[in-house]
Design a protein around this motif. Structure first.
Motif, short mmCIF file in Angstrom:
data_model
loop_
_atom_site.label_atom_id
_atom_site.label_comp_id
_atom_site.label_asym_id
_atom_site.label_seq_id
_atom_site.Cartn_x
_atom_site.Cartn_y
_atom_site.Cartn_z
N PRO A 261 1.70 -1.24 0.41
CA PRO A 261 0.09 -0.41 -0.06
C PRO A 261 0.94 0.73 0.14
O PRO A 261 1.46 1.33 0.94
CB PRO A 261 -0.63 -0.02 1.03
N SER A 262 0.46 2.36 -0.65
CA SER A 262 1.27 3.66 -0.54
C SER A 262 0.88 3.87 1.03
O SER A 262 2.34 5.24 1.17
CB SER A 262 0.72 4.79 -1.82
N ALA A 263 -0.26 4.05 1.11
CA ALA A 263 0.19 4.32 2.17
C ALA A 263 1.21 3.56 3.74
O ALA A 263 1.76 4.46 4.92
CB ALA A 263 -1.47 4.76 3.43
N SER A 264 1.92 2.80 3.29
CA SER A 264 3.14 2.30 4.27
C SER A 264 4.35 2.63 4.57
O SER A 264 5.17 2.14 4.96
CB SER A 264 2.89 0.48 3.85
N LYS A 265 4.51 3.10 3.67
CA LYS A 265 5.69 3.71 3.63
C LYS A 265 6.34 3.98 4.45
O LYS A 265 7.30 3.51 4.96
CB LYS A 265 5.95 4.79 2.64
N GLY A 266 5.77 4.60 5.80
CA GLY A 266 6.23 4.76 7.17
C GLY A 266 7.06 3.90 7.89
O GLY A 266 7.45 3.56 8.52
N ASP A 267 6.08 2.30 7.47
CA ASP A 267 6.52 1.20 8.08
C ASP A 267 6.92 0.91 7.02
O ASP A 267 7.78 -0.45 8.02
CB ASP A 267 4.85 -0.16 7.76
N VAL A 268 7.67 1.13 5.96
CA VAL A 268 8.74 0.46 5.23
C VAL A 268 10.11 0.66 6.04
O VAL A 268 10.84 0.34 6.54
CB VAL A 268 8.23 0.40 3.97
N LEU A 269 9.60 2.10 6.11
CA LEU A 269 11.15 2.95 6.37
C LEU A 269 11.46 2.89 8.09
O LEU A 269 12.74 2.06 8.48
CB LEU A 269 11.00 3.99 6.42
N ALA A 270 10.03 2.18 9.01
CA ALA A 270 10.86 2.32 10.53
C ALA A 270 10.94 0.84 10.30
O ALA A 270 11.70 0.32 10.84
CB ALA A 270 8.62 2.09 11.38
N ALA A 271 10.79 -0.39 9.50
CA ALA A 271 10.72 -1.79 9.87
C ALA A 271 12.14 -1.78 8.87
O ALA A 271 12.77 -2.84 9.00
CB ALA A 271 10.21 -2.41 9.01
N LEU A 272 12.75 -1.23 8.35
CA LEU A 272 14.50 -1.22 7.44
C LEU A 272 14.73 -0.43 8.35
O LEU A 272 16.24 -1.21 8.77
CB LEU A 272 14.21 -0.16 6.26
N ARG A 273 14.36 0.48 9.37
CA ARG A 273 15.52 1.44 10.73
C ARG A 273 15.86 -0.45 11.35
O ARG A 273 16.94 -0.05 11.94
CB ARG A 273 15.01 2.60 11.04
N ALA A 274 14.57 -0.91 11.89
CA ALA A 274 14.30 -2.16 12.81
C ALA A 274 15.57 -3.19 12.54
O ALA A 274 16.87 -4.00 13.11
CB ALA A 274 13.07 -2.49 13.23
N ASP A 275 15.95 -3.21 10.88
CA ASP A 275 16.29 -4.74 10.24
C ASP A 275 16.36 -4.25 8.66
O ASP A 275 15.48 -4.40 8.12
CB ASP A 275 15.63 -5.83 10.56
#
Length: 375
Positions: free
Chosen positions: A201-215
């Motif tokens: 989802p386009s609205a998921s960008k923040g979640d994607v970035l948060a997941a990448l910061r964690a791993d």
């Protein structure tokens, strides 16, 4: 998920302008194409900036993964700055165009061989040169807003930036349809074509970035599981994170897959005129529309693009880029390129006057000569 982008210190690469901005975001090296009024089209300054900073981060221990996105609301990147290339060619500075392509393809090769995870956020318009800096990455995320295309036959050019590498390996003849028509496809089709890994989802960008910061080593499948996306990727070896609910999830249905019957039957072979004839003979309205698109493109571009696509099927990304660089000067000196850019992007009358009347009028010898071969 809160978007912390505004809290980051976005800066140009040392010695470069603000065409591309960079920021350190924990373990992430963030790259933002920053020409939103031009849908982040890649001019020479952008390309040189990207090459310098990506090379620097390849050796920077603090940067564990790189994340690419585009400024503005319209998309990642609309392609190369072909209007500037046309002007250079018309003014007798053809070598300037060739130098541009050489520098651009060097960045594409760097992306393809990058020693760290390279995550491309392919939201909105992703065309031409935008494909080169994203589709060769290791983690490629598309959304319900994605409009991906290699539209070069529309302007008298050919699908370059090694876009023919995945297109030549796409299921059936789906890649041939995309290469010859130049028509845009959605996120699910980009995954089918092998130009993206997961639809999120386009609205998921923040979640994607948060997941990448964690791993920062999460692959596309792992990221898709975080945000409830879909993809054609191998499963992550890590336990799947808890999915985040989003109010709107993208449709995973592939239009190309639904049209495989006529696409696979019509686009086979190496004869562009025969392909067009088969499209005309099909009863499906979608096939008729495709025929109209192919017939409206530069006949020279369609014929050479088809040959380049077939050859790309046995090449590496680097070899396809070398083939692209071989073809660039051929198209720079061909009248269809300047005319196509004029009709599509300068005068915008959408009425190009191509050198050949139809693909049937393009001699086989001319096609082979573009590759340095003889009939």
């Amino acid at each position: 998920m809160r978007d912390d982008d505004v809290l980051l210190s976005w800066q140009p690469a040392p010695g470069h302008g603000e065409e591309v901005l960079y920021a350190l975001d924990g373990p992430l090296g963030r790259v933002r194409l920053n020409r939103p009024r031009a849908i982040n089209a890649l001019d020479r300054a952008s390309i040189d900036s990207l090459h310098q900073q990506l090379q620097a981060w390849a050796d920077e221990d603090q940067v564990v993964a790189v994340v690419l996105d585009g400024a503005g609301e319209r998309g990642l990147c609309a392609g190369g700055d072909v209007r500037a290339l046309r002007e250079a060619i018309l003014e007798g500075r053809e070598q300037e165009a060739v130098d541009y392509w050489e520098a651009e393809y060097a960045v594409d090769a760097l992306v393809a061989s990058y020693p760290k995870p390279y995550v491309a956020w392919m939201d909105g318009i992703v065309m031409g040169g935008g494909v080169g800096v994203s589709a060769h990455g290791s983690v490629r995320l598309v959304t319900e807003n994605t409009q991906l295309a290699m539209p070069e036959t529309i302007i008298g050019f050919f699908p370059d930036v090694a876009g023919l590498h995945p297109l030549s390996r796409a299921p059936g003849e789906t890649g041939t349809h995309v290469a010859l028509t130049g028509a845009p496809v959605g996120g699910a089709d980009a995954v089918l074509l092998g130009m993206a890994d997961a639809l999120v989802p386009s609205a998921s960008k923040g979640d994607v970035l948060a997941a990448l910061r964690a791993d920062p080593t999460l692959d596309a499948a792992g990221l898709a599981s975080v945000v409830g996306g879909t993809g054609h990727t191998e499963g992550s070896s890590r336990p799947a994170p808890t999915p985040t609910e989003h109010p709107s999830r993208p449709d995973p249905t592939s239009w190309l897959e639904q049209q495989r019957d006529w696409i696979d039957a019509c686009y086979v072979g190496e004869d562009a005129a025969a392909i067009l004839e088969r499209l005309r003979e099909r009863p499906e309205p979608e096939a008729q529309e495709a025929a109209d698109l192919v017939a409206a493109r530069s006949p020279h571009s369609v014929a050479v693009a088809l040959e380049a696509l077939r050859r790309a099927a046995t090449m590496s990304v680097e070899q396809v880029l070398a083939q692209d660089l071989r073809l660039g000067p051929v198209f720079a000196s061909h009248p269809d390129f300047a005319e196509g850019v004029r009709a599509q992007l300068v005068d915008k009358d959408r009425r190009p006057r191509w050198q050949h009347e139809s693909v049937a009028d393009v001699p086989r010898e001319e096609v082979l000569a573009a590759f340095g071969d003889r009939a």
